[in-house]
Design a protein around this motif. Structure first.
Motif, PDB file in Angstrom:
ATOM      1  N   GLN A 119       0.831  -1.205   0.000  1.00 37.29           N
ATOM      2  CA  GLN A 119       0.000   0.000   0.000  1.00 37.29           C
ATOM      3  C   GLN A 119       0.870   1.261   0.000  1.00 37.29           C
ATOM      4  O   GLN A 119       0.541   2.255  -0.665  1.00 37.29           O
ATOM      5  CB  GLN A 119      -0.923  -0.010   1.225  1.00 37.29           C
ATOM      6  CG  GLN A 119      -1.921  -1.152   1.276  1.00 37.29           C
ATOM      7  CD  GLN A 119      -3.025  -1.035   0.250  1.00 37.29           C
ATOM      8  OE1 GLN A 119      -3.188   0.006  -0.391  1.00 37.29           O
ATOM      9  NE2 GLN A 119      -3.792  -2.100   0.074  1.00 37.29           N
TER      10      GLN A 119
ATOM     11  N   ARG B 173      -5.256   5.872  -0.388  1.00 35.09           N
ATOM     12  CA  ARG B 173      -4.079   5.008  -0.510  1.00 35.09           C
ATOM     13  C   ARG B 173      -3.115   5.250   0.638  1.00 35.09           C
ATOM     14  O   ARG B 173      -2.451   4.322   1.104  1.00 35.09           O
ATOM     15  CB  ARG B 173      -3.385   5.250  -1.854  1.00 35.09           C
ATOM     16  CG  ARG B 173      -4.007   4.483  -2.994  1.00 35.09           C
ATOM     17  CD  ARG B 173      -3.091   4.328  -4.169  1.00 35.09           C
ATOM     18  NE  ARG B 173      -3.611   3.342  -5.103  1.00 35.09           N
ATOM     19  CZ  ARG B 173      -3.048   3.053  -6.272  1.00 35.09           C
ATOM     20  NH1 ARG B 173      -1.937   3.677  -6.642  1.00 35.09           N
ATOM     21  NH2 ARG B 173      -3.573   2.139  -7.057  1.00 35.09           N
TER      22      ARG B 173
ATOM     23  N   ALA C 189      -4.629   3.563   3.636  1.00 35.61           N
ATOM     24  CA  ALA C 189      -4.598   2.108   3.503  1.00 35.61           C
ATOM     25  C   ALA C 189      -3.316   1.502   4.054  1.00 35.61           C
ATOM     26  O   ALA C 189      -3.283   0.308   4.362  1.00 35.61           O
ATOM     27  CB  ALA C 189      -4.772   1.715   2.033  1.00 35.61           C
TER      28      ALA C 189
ATOM     29  N   THR D 249      -7.496   1.246  -3.092  1.00 36.03           N
ATOM     30  CA  THR D 249      -6.724   0.147  -2.510  1.00 36.03           C
ATOM     31  C   THR D 249      -6.838  -1.161  -3.284  1.00 36.03           C
ATOM     32  O   THR D 249      -6.234  -2.153  -2.883  1.00 36.03           O
ATOM     33  CB  THR D 249      -7.191  -0.113  -1.064  1.00 36.03           C
ATOM     34  OG1 THR D 249      -8.565  -0.539  -1.076  1.00 36.03           O
ATOM     35  CG2 THR D 249      -7.079   1.157  -0.239  1.00 36.03           C
TER      36      THR D 249
ATOM     37  N   SER E  64      -4.017  -4.245  -2.940  1.00 35.57           N
ATOM     38  CA  SER E  64      -4.615  -5.331  -2.166  1.00 35.57           C
ATOM     39  C   SER E  64      -4.716  -6.603  -2.994  1.00 35.57           C
ATOM     40  O   SER E  64      -4.539  -7.708  -2.467  1.00 35.57           O
ATOM     41  CB  SER E  64      -6.012  -4.922  -1.672  1.00 35.57           C
ATOM     42  OG  SER E  64      -5.937  -3.812  -0.805  1.00 35.57           O
TER      43      SER E  64
END
Length: 427
Positions: free
Chosen positions: A115, A275, A278, A328, A332
């Motif tokens: 991330q 982001r 995250a 994300t 992810s």
């Protein structure tokens, strides 16, 4: 990487003026950069399985620096397209390699680092237009963009082909300053990679070799193909919405250009902000959970956009939610697939190519359909269809990834039980 890619947009007009062309005749530089990016992703994916990761990243960043230094000096459109293609190949190699290195170094603990990597890309893409705005003086830019400079491009190209050199200093030195400042920054980072290679090359090679032998899912190739499709539609929808929301807001909703520019900024602003958040969420949430939450947010926001497509208030709120939901998904997804099967350089290149193809194909197709059906919200229909597709596809991928692991664990437990029985009978 984010700065080097995003700097092209705000300086596109200045580059066209520098090569004595108009914007429409120079649009091939985007095709050249995208083609180079695809080739760089494929070549980088192969090299990262055999050559030291840190060395490839250092060489690729050095090549990116050379490309950024050369772009402002190009006085010929064909040469600019070639340089842009080589620049794209270097960036494509970095894009593939960065994800591979994160996974090789941290493995199952990679989600926060992944991330952070993609947040740094979003941050660079956010800062590049600001840097261009500071570097390019509006008064100088206005002088350079006069019609006589590039309107008769076809005549000038034939009459001045012999007199204009291929490489020369640009008339607007601020253009050179914008690209040289980013190139110098990347040069410094590349030197750090070379220093790291000289100090820890052997240790990095051993860790990479051990990480690549960790696990392989039974349906490894099927998972990669589904992830290819997942990223194809996700990245395509992300780039399409960010590219066309300005024109959609002005033509379909009736916003003025200032409001539409603010709407475009709120999309990328929430995208970059989420982001960054995250990084901390990834430390306590599993990648699958973050993907599901992102899919739900994207699906709900796109549904409201389609239902209330002419409401400015709904457009502002849903755009913010959509940008936050899309933030994300890509990092992810990379972290999620690593939990079930080891991602090599070729594997990373494969789904990066899928994302790149979505970046190229979906905006181009939507541009054609939007021109044929101007009264329909084609942009919103596309984003909704992409959200539905990714929301359906991820449970399929999850089922495919987890069922074989359950069988393998059961088989492993049975084999351990048999060994225990044999050992007890011998005793």
């Amino acid at each position: 990487m984010g700065m080097s890619i995003a700097i092209l947009g705000p300086t596109f007009q200045d580059l066209a003026t520098n090569v004595n062309r108009n914007i429409s005749s120079l649009s091939l530089i985007f095709v050249g950069r995208a083609s180079g990016f695809l080739c760089g992703s494929m070549i980088g994916g192969i090299l990262f399985d055999f050559v030291n990761h840190v060395l490839i990243l250092g060489v690729s960043m050095l090549a990116t620096t050379v490309g950024l230094y050369l772009i402002p000096f190009c006085k010929n459109a064909a040469l600019l397209i070639v340089v842009m293609a080589l620049f794209g190949a270097a960036v494509g190699t970095i894009d593939t390699g960065a994800n591979v290195v994160i996974l090789a170094l941290w493995g199952d603990k990679s989600p926060p680092h992944m991330q952070a990597l993609h947040f740094s890309f979003a941050l660079g893409a956010f800062l590049a237009p600001l840097l261009a705005k500071l570097a390019l003086d509006p008064t100088v830019s206005a002088d350079n963009h006069t019609e006589p400079d590039f309107l008769p491009a076809a005549l000038n190209a034939s009459s001045e082909a012999a007199s204009v050199p291929l490489l020369a200093a640009p008339h607007d030195m601020n253009l050179l300053w914008a690209y040289a400042s980013i190139g110098t920054y990347i040069l410094v980072v590349s030197l750090l990679f070379f220093a790291l290679f000289c100090m820890k090359s052997s240790r990095q090679g051993k860790s990479t070799a051990s990480a690549q032998q960790s696990r392989r899912a039974q349906y490894h190739k099927a998972l990669l193909c589904l992830l290819f499709l997942f990223f194809f539609f996700y990245v395509g929808a992300e780039v399409t919405y960010g590219s066309y929301i300005f024109s959609f807001a002005t033509t379909h909703v009736g916003m003025d250009e200032r409001e539409a520019a603010g709407l475009n900024s709120i999309f990328w602003g929430t995208f970059a902000a989420c982001r960054g958040l995250a990084i901390f969420f990834a430390a306590c949430l599993r990648p699958a959970t973050m993907i599901v939450l992102s899919n739900i947010g994207s699906l709900v926001s796109c549904l409201f956009l389609v239902l209330f497509d002419r409401s400015p208030l709904c457009l502002w709120i849903a755009t913010s939610v959509y940008g936050a939901s899309m933030a994300t998904t890509f990092p992810s997804g990379v972290s999620w697939i690593e939990q079930y099967t080891t991602i090599s350089g070729k594997s990373a290149a494969f789904f990066v190519i899928g994302a790149s193809l979505g970046d190229m194909a979906i905006p181009a197709v939507i541009g054609i359909f939007q021109g044929q059906y101007p009264d329909l919200p084609v942009l919103l229909y596309t984003c909704l269809g992409s959200a539905i597709f990714t929301a359906i596809l991820f449970p399929v991928m999850y089922k495919l990834a987890t069922i074989p692991l359950g069988h393998q664990r059961k088989g492993h437990r049975k084999s351990e039980g048999k060994k225990a029985q044999i050992l007890s009978s011998r005793l």
